[in-house]
Design an enzyme around this catalytic site. Structure first.
Site, PDB file in Angstrom:
ATOM      1  CD  GLU A   1      47.254  31.193   9.880  1.00  0.00           C
ATOM      2  OE1 GLU A   1      47.644  30.385  10.736  1.00  0.00           O
ATOM      3  OE2 GLU A   1      47.274  32.433  10.055  1.00  0.00           O
TER       4      GLU A   1
ATOM      5  CB  CYS B   1      44.930  30.714  16.257  1.00  0.00           C
ATOM      6  SG  CYS B   1      43.873  31.667  15.138  1.00  0.00           S
TER       7      CYS B   1
ATOM      8  CE1 TYR C   1      49.732  32.026  18.789  1.00  0.00           C
ATOM      9  CE2 TYR C   1      47.945  30.503  19.230  1.00  0.00           C
ATOM     10  CZ  TYR C   1      48.478  31.770  19.289  1.00  0.00           C
ATOM     11  OH  TYR C   1      47.743  32.789  19.842  1.00  0.00           O
TER      12      TYR C   1
END
Length: 146
Positions: A71, A97, A118
């Site tokens: 990302e 995250c 995740y």
């Protein structure tokens, strides 16, 4: 969501998975695409910064602290281009995250589509808090979106 949008989401998430194959990381390969107006305006995969050796893990198989997430790579490519991610959709193979979630919010991305959970959900929670639309697509069932 329209059937056409659902099909596009599935197609772009598959492309993000293919893009993740460019990663030199051993533990986990992650790919990301940023799409705006049905055009891919940026891409990224997890790996070391430009000019560094393409080795993501240390001798103990831990990820090196300077490895960039997919990302972050896609968002920083936008910063170096003439494109704007305002209102775009990010397709990423693993849920972001919390650090990447902050970048997504600041980049003006309004939608995140992902296909692997995740271990921590704090990034997804932050994106929801910011009003960003979240869509999980199960990679094992491409006909079903949750």
């Amino acid at each position: 969501m329209t059937d056409k949008q659902s099909e596009l989401d599935k197609r772009y998430i598959r492309m993000a998975h293919i893009w993740s194959e460019n990663s030199y990381c051993v533990r986990r390969k992650v790919g990301a695409l940023i799409v705006k107006d049905k055009m891919i305006i940026s891409d990224g995969f997890n790996g070391t910064p430009s000019g560094f050796e393409n080795i993501c893990e240390d001798e103990n198989s831990f990820t090196k602290p300077y490895v960039l997430h997919a990302e972050a790579n896609a968002i920083t490519k936008i910063a170096r281009s003439n494109n704007s991610s305002e209102g775009a959709t990010m397709y990423v193979t693993a849920s972001p995250c919390i650090e990447c979630a902050k970048l997504i919010i600041q980049a003006g991305i309004k939608r995140v589509v992902y296909s692997e959970h995740y271990r921590l959900e704090d990034g997804i929670d932050l994106l929801k808090r910011a009003g960003i639309e979240i869509l999980y697509i199960n990679p094992n069932d491409t006909d079903h979106c949750q």
